[in-house]
Design a protein around this motif. Structure first.
Motif, PDB file in Angstrom:
ATOM      1  N   GLU A 358       0.682  -1.347  -0.058  1.00 14.51           N
ATOM      2  CA  GLU A 358       0.005  -0.017   0.161  1.00 14.51           C
ATOM      3  C   GLU A 358       1.045   1.333  -0.162  1.00 14.51           C
ATOM      4  OE1 GLU A 358      -2.965   2.131   3.322  1.00 14.51           O
ATOM      5  OE2 GLU A 358      -2.532   0.061   3.461  1.00 14.51           O
ATOM      6  N   THR A 599       5.665  -0.836   8.208  1.00 14.35           N
ATOM      7  CA  THR A 599       5.373   0.558   7.622  1.00 14.35           C
ATOM      8  C   THR A 599       6.465   1.527   7.467  1.00 14.35           C
ATOM      9  OG1 THR A 599       4.635   1.573   9.423  1.00 14.35           O
ATOM     10  CG2 THR A 599       2.929   0.042   8.604  1.00 14.35           C
ATOM     11  N   THR A 601       6.395   5.411   8.078  1.00 19.77           N
ATOM     12  CA  THR A 601       5.493   6.456   8.212  1.00 19.77           C
ATOM     13  C   THR A 601       6.065   7.855   8.359  1.00 19.77           C
ATOM     14  OG1 THR A 601       4.698   4.833   9.823  1.00 19.77           O
ATOM     15  CG2 THR A 601       4.193   7.208  10.222  1.00 19.77           C
ATOM     16  N   ARG A 615       1.131  10.075   8.562  1.00 17.32           N
ATOM     17  CA  ARG A 615       0.780   9.272   7.471  1.00 17.32           C
ATOM     18  C   ARG A 615       1.809   8.107   6.979  1.00 17.32           C
ATOM     19  NH1 ARG A 615       2.634  11.564   2.883  1.00 17.32           N
ATOM     20  NH2 ARG A 615       1.067  11.166   1.412  1.00 17.32           N
ATOM     21  N   VAL A 616       0.962   6.983   6.692  1.00 19.34           N
ATOM     22  CA  VAL A 616       1.872   5.935   6.193  1.00 19.34           C
ATOM     23  C   VAL A 616       1.958   5.868   4.783  1.00 19.34           C
ATOM     24  CG1 VAL A 616       1.996   3.438   6.061  1.00 19.34           C
ATOM     25  CG2 VAL A 616       1.172   4.375   8.283  1.00 19.34           C
ATOM     26  N   SER A 619       2.990   0.605   3.360  1.00 20.08           N
ATOM     27  CA  SER A 619       2.678  -0.460   4.252  1.00 20.08           C
ATOM     28  C   SER A 619       2.885  -2.086   3.576  1.00 20.08           C
ATOM     29  CB  SER A 619       1.347  -0.250   4.668  1.00 20.08           C
ATOM     30  OG  SER A 619       0.957  -0.996   5.845  1.00 20.08           O
ATOM     31  N   PRO A 622      -0.548  -4.830   2.695  1.00 25.29           N
ATOM     32  CA  PRO A 622      -1.503  -3.556   2.763  1.00 25.29           C
ATOM     33  C   PRO A 622      -2.454  -3.651   3.740  1.00 25.29           C
ATOM     34  CG  PRO A 622      -0.936  -4.688   0.448  1.00 25.29           C
ATOM     35  CD  PRO A 622      -0.651  -5.578   1.391  1.00 25.29           C
ATOM     36  N   THR A 626      -1.369  -0.347   8.555  1.00 28.13           N
ATOM     37  CA  THR A 626      -1.415   1.083   8.211  1.00 28.13           C
ATOM     38  C   THR A 626      -1.837   1.824   9.423  1.00 28.13           C
ATOM     39  OG1 THR A 626      -1.980   0.374   6.043  1.00 28.13           O
ATOM     40  CG2 THR A 626      -2.389   2.621   6.616  1.00 28.13           C
ATOM     41  N   LYS A 627      -3.103   1.549  10.101  1.00 25.89           N
ATOM     42  CA  LYS A 627      -3.470   2.399  11.286  1.00 25.89           C
ATOM     43  C   LYS A 627      -2.264   2.241  12.487  1.00 25.89           C
ATOM     44  CE  LYS A 627      -7.288   3.044  14.288  1.00 25.89           C
ATOM     45  NZ  LYS A 627      -6.652   2.926  15.610  1.00 25.89           N
ATOM     46  N   LYS A 630       0.437   4.584  12.049  1.00 25.63           N
ATOM     47  CA  LYS A 630       0.173   6.077  12.102  1.00 25.63           C
ATOM     48  C   LYS A 630      -0.018   6.009  13.787  1.00 25.63           C
ATOM     49  CE  LYS A 630      -2.980   8.094  10.123  1.00 25.63           C
ATOM     50  NZ  LYS A 630      -4.364   8.131   9.589  1.00 25.63           N
TER      51      LYS A 630
END
Length: 663
Positions: A358, A599, A601, A615-616, A619, A622, A626-627, A630
């Motif tokens: 991602e 990731t 970031t 913001r990533v 990642s 995918p 991601t969250k 962050k």
């Protein structure tokens, strides 16, 4: 070279040859080839075909080249041999030679001979494959469309239409929808196995996903997963990995994050029982801005394979929030990524064949668009001559028909200066096929030269004219070989902005940082360019980025300061602020499924040391981390940084986060 997995789609009784299209291996029926002439020639032809069907493609190529000499005086036979030779060259990854052979063979093949329809289909189809591997989806779609039009069997028509769907999904969504409708109309009469139906469903689901029809995409991908054997974990191949990942994207976009992560988990990506794909040593997303106008909110999922030599191969876009142009721009960036030999050896081969990440664009240093600046020079010069250049507000695919009509009307009595705006508009329409773009660029350039256009106004057209016909332009050193000679040619050699623009293009296409830096220093040190020249500013931004990457923050600060731009990048201070604390948690779903990942970031740090705008930007796998990537920095704290205005202390700081489970 790493190849995609094979999925055979057979719609006939006999199969004598196979070739790759996207992620699907398609088969085609052999037809009568050369006229029966001397028996020895026919025997050589049969022997070459037999080699073609085997694995020794070098031997097959040698056989076709020997036969080409024997039939040199027979245009029809030579054309057929050239088409077969192009396929052998393509199998050996010699795309430029394959492109030339297929083009030459197609030009010689008698258009009114119905017995050669299969050879014309084959040549058009191969040309589409070549363009597709180069990520020139507009040209690929054009050739696949021609192949579909000339195909004389239902199987060939379906195979070509499938390739049209795969490419126009990212260049012309309306054309993709129409091609899929043609496939759907043939499915009832076609007797396809489950895997073939899965391949077609995957392409359809990808099309639905990218046009925003999320609910339909979820259903289509569920069908594809079922066709490939369901969610059975006792057997899994590359096809299962792709389509399960597709389904994960659809569920994520539909708001069902738990189901999305479940599908990702069932791909094996990041599973502790299988292993992990490590971040590459050269793994940078495309900069925000630039030629594609990437925005921070744009996101793409890109699929690729990691070859034995550590390069990214078989790169293709899967999804993009921002449109097809965005998707292809992210995919082009992935082609420049690399891994060390040690990393390749340590990574599971199964996962290397099908990697998905991602991505979001890099905000560290936004680069201005070289092409936009040069096109503005052409428009300004043309308007000074009374020419009417039309601002492009429609989607490129929608505008194409009107642009073609405008050119036909403007050139009804031959090319004149008044034809230039119509040519210019088409040349810069990204969905125009590459070969056509090159021909139109040459026509436009001839008009610009005949009317004494200045160097900067004609430069963009000249670069397009020279590069449009090069199939392997993305390969190392190819762009340099085509464009670098222009630095010593009139009128560019005597025009400082033109020299600067050419050097910026060359630097952007270089893999090695040292060579890029040397080229950019030539722009930065060119006394003929004023300090505020946009190309000199662009060079300073690029030099700052290179210096920051190698850890020379003082040089990065100096280069960015010299650009004259106001920004609070980390490179503008002596060193990034020190991290005091960090937050974040390991995602519960990932723990439950035994998944690991990582990731990259990016975030800002204010003068008080608090993180902002996290913001990533990359990642893997995918969506899974991601969250968490962050959240890790959202709660982080850094040392305070003095700023007289109390403003931002550090912008676009980038850090990696690895999520590991106990082993």
């Amino acid at each position: 070279m790493v190849h995609d997995p094979a999925i055979e789609i057979v719609m006939g009784d006999s199969v004598s040859g196979k070739f790759w299209v996207g992620s699907a291996l398609v088969a085609f029926a052999s037809v009568a080839t050369a006229q029966q002439t001397a028996r020895t020639v026919q025997q050589d032809f049969d022997a070459a075909e037999a080699l073609d069907a085997g694995t020794d493609k070098a031997a097959a190529l040698a056989a076709w080249e020997a036969l080409e000499k024997r039939v040199a005086s027979r245009p029809r036979s030579r054309a057929i041999v050239l088409v077969r030779k192009s396929a052998a060259l393509l199998a050996l990854d010699r795309k430029d030679e394959a492109n030339a052979a297929a083009q030459e063979g197609l030009a010689i093949l008698p258009a009114d001979d119905p017995s050669l329809r299969a050879d014309r289909f084959k040549a058009s189809f191969n040309l589409g494959r070549i363009a597709m591997t180069s990520l020139d989806y507009a040209t690929a779609a054009d050739w696949f469309g021609k192949a579909e039009a000339i195909a004389d069997t239902p199987r060939d028509k379906m195979v070509a239409a499938l390739a049209v769907v795969q490419t126009t999904t990212f260049t012309d969504p309306a054309a993709a929808t129409a091609a899929q409708a043609r496939i759907d109309g043939q499915l009832a009469a076609a007797k396809l196995d489950a895997a073939s139906l899965g391949t077609i469903a995957e392409a359809k689901g990808t099309m639905q996903l990218n046009r925003g029809d999320i609910a339909a995409a979820q259903g289509t991908f569920r069908d594809a997963v079922r066709d490939f054997g369901g969610m059975d974990t006792s057997r899994i191949d590359i096809r299962d990995v792709s389509v399960r990942s597709d389904a994960a994207i659809a569920y994520l976009l539909g708001g069902n994050e738990d189901e999305a992560r479940r599908y990702v988990a069932m791909t094996g990506a990041g599973a502790t029982s299988i292993g992990l794909i490590d971040p590459g040593v050269a793994m940078v997303p495309p900069d925000c801005g630039g030629e594609a106008g990437l925005k921070p909110a744009d996101m793409a999922v890109v699929e690729f394979s990691i070859a034995d030599d550590g390069t990214a191969q078989a790169v293709r876009p899967i999804y993009a929030a921002g449109g097809g142009k965005v998707a292809l721009e992210f995919a082009r960036a992935v082609r420049q990524w690399s891994w060390t030999a040690e990393q390749v050896k340590a990574m599971p081969t199964f996962l290397r064949f099908n990697v998905r990440v991602e991505m979001r664009c890099n905000l560290a240093f936004q680069r201005p668009s070289i092409s936009d600046a040069l096109q503005a020079d052409m428009i300004a010069w043309g308007r000074g001559k009374g020419l009417a250049f039309v601002d492009q507000s429609e989607a490129p695919a929608t505008a194409l028909i009107a642009q073609r009509r405008a050119l036909a009307a403007a050139s009804a009595n031959g090319d004149t200066l008044a034809t230039l705006p119509a040519l210019f508009a088409l040349v810069h329409n990204p969905v125009l096929p590459r070969d056509e773009r090159g021909a139109l660029a040459r026509r436009a350039l001839a008009l610009a030269i005949a009317n004494d256009a200045p160097a900067r106004a004609r430069l963009d057209l000249d670069v397009e004219a020279r590069t449009a016909g090069v199939a392997d332009l993305y390969k190392r050193g190819m762009f340099r070989r085509v464009v670098e000679p222009m630095l010593s040619e009139a009128p560019y050699a005597a025009d400082a902005p033109s020299r600067a623009a050419l050097r910026l293009m060359l630097a952007d296409h270089e893999d090695g940082r040292s060579r890029s830096e040397a080229i950019l220093q030539q722009v930065a040190q060119d006394a003929a360019l004023p300090a505020a020249d946009p190309f000199k500013v662009g060079a300073m931004i690029r030099l700052a980025s290179i210096a920051q990457t190698r850890g020379d923050l003082a040089a990065a600060r100096n280069a960015f300061t010299a650009s004259g731009l106001a920004a609070s990048q980390c490179a503008l201070i002596d060193k990034p602020p020190k991290m005091v604390s960090v937050g974040g948690n390991f995602p519960e779903e990932a723990q439950r499924w035994g998944m690991e990942g990582w990731t990259r970031t990016q975030f800002d740090v204010d003068a008080d040391g608090r993180v902002r705008n996290e913001r990533v930007i990359i990642s893997y796998p995918p969506f899974v981390f991601t969250k968490a990537g962050k959240d890790t920095f959202r709660a982080a704290r850094f040392e305070k940084t003095y700023r007289p205005d109390g403003g931002l202390g550090c912008g676009a700081l980038t850090r990696g986060v690895r999520f590991s489970l106990p082993h």
